[in-house]
Write an enzyme that holds these catalytic residues in place. Structure first.
Site, PDB file in Angstrom:
ATOM      1  CG  PHE A   1      38.526  75.041  19.564  1.00 48.98           C
ATOM      2  CD1 PHE A   1      38.326  74.406  18.458  1.00 48.98           C
ATOM      3  CD2 PHE A   1      37.804  75.831  20.216  1.00 48.98           C
ATOM      4  CE1 PHE A   1      37.102  74.431  17.927  1.00 48.98           C
ATOM      5  CE2 PHE A   1      36.329  75.857  19.369  1.00 48.98           C
ATOM      6  CZ  PHE A   1      36.226  74.834  18.347  1.00 48.98           C
TER       7      PHE A   1
ATOM      8  CG  ASP B   1      39.584  71.743  25.203  1.00 48.62           C
ATOM      9  OD1 ASP B   1      38.989  70.722  24.795  1.00 48.62           O
ATOM     10  OD2 ASP B   1      39.228  72.861  24.590  1.00 48.62           O
TER      11      ASP B   1
ATOM     12  CE1 TYR C   1      30.727  70.084  19.851  1.00 49.38           C
ATOM     13  CE2 TYR C   1      29.589  70.843  21.812  1.00 49.38           C
ATOM     14  CZ  TYR C   1      30.643  70.914  20.798  1.00 49.38           C
ATOM     15  OH  TYR C   1      31.388  72.152  20.859  1.00 49.38           O
ATOM     16  CE  LYS C   2      34.227  69.395  18.892  1.00 53.84           C
ATOM     17  NZ  LYS C   2      35.141  70.331  19.655  1.00 53.84           N
TER      18      LYS C   2
ATOM     19  NE  ARG D   1      38.028  69.092  11.713  1.00 50.58           N
ATOM     20  CZ  ARG D   1      37.822  69.833  12.742  1.00 50.58           C
ATOM     21  NH1 ARG D   1      38.303  70.217  13.938  1.00 50.58           N
ATOM     22  NH2 ARG D   1      36.326  70.015  12.962  1.00 50.58           N
TER      23      ARG D   1
HETATM   24  C1  LIG Z   1      34.809  71.716  19.925  1.00 52.41           C
HETATM   25  C2  LIG Z   1      35.565  72.515  20.921  1.00 52.41           C
HETATM   26  C3  LIG Z   1      35.284  73.352  21.693  1.00 52.41           C
HETATM   27  C4  LIG Z   1      33.803  73.858  21.720  1.00 52.41           C
HETATM   28  O1  LIG Z   1      33.444  74.737  22.798  1.00 52.41           O
HETATM   29  P1  LIG Z   1      31.939  74.909  22.950  1.00 52.41           P
HETATM   30  O2  LIG Z   1      31.806  75.714  23.959  1.00 52.41           O
HETATM   31  O3  LIG Z   1      31.223  73.560  23.186  1.00 52.41           O
HETATM   32  O4  LIG Z   1      31.436  75.652  21.517  1.00 52.41           O
HETATM   33  C5  LIG Z   1      36.277  73.880  22.678  1.00 52.41           C
HETATM   34  N1  LIG Z   1      37.456  73.457  22.639  1.00 52.41           N
HETATM   35  C6  LIG Z   1      37.881  72.526  21.655  1.00 52.41           C
HETATM   36  C7  LIG Z   1      39.301  72.214  21.829  1.00 52.41           C
HETATM   37  C8  LIG Z   1      36.850  72.045  20.895  1.00 52.41           C
HETATM   38  O5  LIG Z   1      37.560  71.110  19.800  1.00 52.41           O
END
Ligand SMILES: *Cc1c(COP(=O)(O)O)cnc(C)c1O
Length: 414
Positions: free
Chosen positions: A135, A212, A237-238, A386
């Site tokens: 990500f 992560d 939040y997911k 997606r």
């Molecule tokens: C959603 C997501 C993030 C989000 O990071 P934020 O700091 O909450 O914006 C980070 N890493 C992965 C793999 C994600 O899917």
């Protein structure tokens, strides 16, 4: 309708009827403002629970409004670790005392990757390993840390249609590896990494493993303690439905906690937050990873979802997730492949999280049209549509209605 869609529509309603988790859908808020035909993006932002409104009102009336600042002493100071322990128990497979809620995922990644690197550099370990498909925030944070600390990044180049496999790490690990940063489920392909095997491999090379888990937590069962994971960071939040901007969490294996020092020294992570002492002395245990005032208001919705997940059970949730993604793959093969769409997610459910990605050059345009009619997947450039399937809030019929709309809009766009 063609006979194919009649057939799958029947399959979808049969799958719904025999779904042991079907009643959980009723816990989620049904918008009266905007009719949603199919919400296929619960992996970016989970839907709110209907009870969240009342719970927030309660919190404002009874805690914030009534107890005012006394609430910090009465309960709020312990919220980051108490909610952390609930999360650890419900979804991480972790014993208490190792998980804390606060900050954003990006900030927690920074704090913990820095801590892991800083602790390793004195013994000549100055390399961070991560993959090019990780990500963006993970890659950017690591690039920033490498620049700041003079560390070296060793990039894994995984197969784009799958993800990082143990063998991809072999040539990269060595006596200079400090920490390896990988996503448990890849945000694009949905590939589910073999976390226990990779963790052992990394530790065998004397390095620390950071997972992560943003895209797996709440949909894929985890056993962080049994797997021997060093550090994990994830968002709420997911699949944990904590709401936009809900805080992230960090897990740090208990034996490691007092050996790591995170770089953002704040009063709330100090040993005596109200001692107003002249110098920073980190708290013992997991609290040392806190920096400033915990986001108490923003962690309330999450608590209710954790209760529902604990009640439903992660094994049942995973079983439904696998059935949903399998149905999505079947529909994509039948309806979208003939229109030129290409599956870029693993076909083996054991290698897949709770979303799939399909590529087609028209998908940017198609997604915009779908959003207007209440069908909500998301789009990841250059061509990826997606489809995220949140097991407690998504039905097979909803998925089917969404896939049917994708087929229709794509057909029109061709
Ligand atoms: C959603 C997501 C993030 C989000 O990071 P934020 O700091 O909450 O914006 C980070 N890493 C992965 C793999 C994600 O899917």
């Amino acid at each position: 309708m063609t006979s194919t869609s009649d057939h799958t529509a029947t399959a979808a309603s049969l799958l719904d009827e025999s779904d042991p988790l079907r009643r959980y859908r009723d816990y989620f808020l049904d918008s009266t403002e905007d009719r949603i035909v199919a919400y296929l993006d619960g992996n970016s932002l989970g839907r709110p629970l209907a009870a969240t409104k009342g719970r927030m009102a309660d919190f404002i009336d009874n805690e914030w409004g009534a107890r005012l600042i006394r609430s910090w002493d009465e309960r709020w100071m312990d919220e980051p670790t108490q909610v952390g322990d609930k999360l650890a128990d419900a979804v991480l497979g972790a014993a208490p005392g190792q998980t804390v809620v606060g900050d954003s995922t990006s900030v927690l990644l920074y704090k913990l990757i820095r801590a892991a690197l800083d602790g390793s550099m004195p013994s000549g370990r100055d390399e961070i390993v991560l993959d090019r498909d990780n990500f963006p925030t993970d890659r950017f944070i690591v690039e920033g840390i490498a620049a700041e600390r003079g560390a070296t990044i060793r990039w894994i180049e995984p197969d784009a249609a799958s993800g990082v496999r143990p063998e991809d790490l072999l040539g990269l690990l060595g006596p200079r590896t400090a920490v390896v940063v990988l996503s448990h489920v890849a945000y694009r392909s949905g590939f589910l990494a073999d976390a226990p095997t990779i963790t052992k491999l990394v530790q065998g090379a004397g390095a620390l493993m950071l997972w992560d888990v943003c895209h797996s937590v709440g949909s894929v069962p985890m056993h962080l303690d049994d797997w021997g994971v060093d550090i994990a960071v994830g968002c709420t939040y997911k699949y944990l439905n904590g709401g936009p901007g809900a805080p992230a969490f960090a897990y740090v294996r208990s034996e490691l906690q007092d050996r790591l020092q995170q770089p953002i020294w704040g009063w709330m992570g100090a040993s005596q937050p109200f001692g107003m002492s002249p110098n920073y002395e980190p708290a013992a245990g997991i609290r040392r990873f806190i920096t400033g005032t915990p986001p108490v208001l923003a962690m309330q919705p999450l608590k209710h979802m954790l209760e529902l997940i604990a009640e439903a059970g992660m094994l049942a949730i995973r079983a439904k997730s696998v059935a949903l993604t399998a149905h999505a793959v079947t529909l994509a093969d039948q309806w979208l492949a003939p229109l030129g769409a290409e599956m870029v997610s693993p076909r083996d459910p054991a290698e897949r999280g709770s979303h799939i990605t399909i590529n087609h050059p028209k998908f940017a345009e198609v997604t915009a049209r779908l959003w207007d009619v209440g069908v909500i997947p998301d789009f990841r450039p250059p061509h990826g549509l997606r489809i995220g399937l949140s097991p407690l809030s998504t039905s097979f019929s909803e998925l089917e209605a969404g896939m049917s709309a994708i087929r229709e809009v794509l057909t029109e766009a061709l």
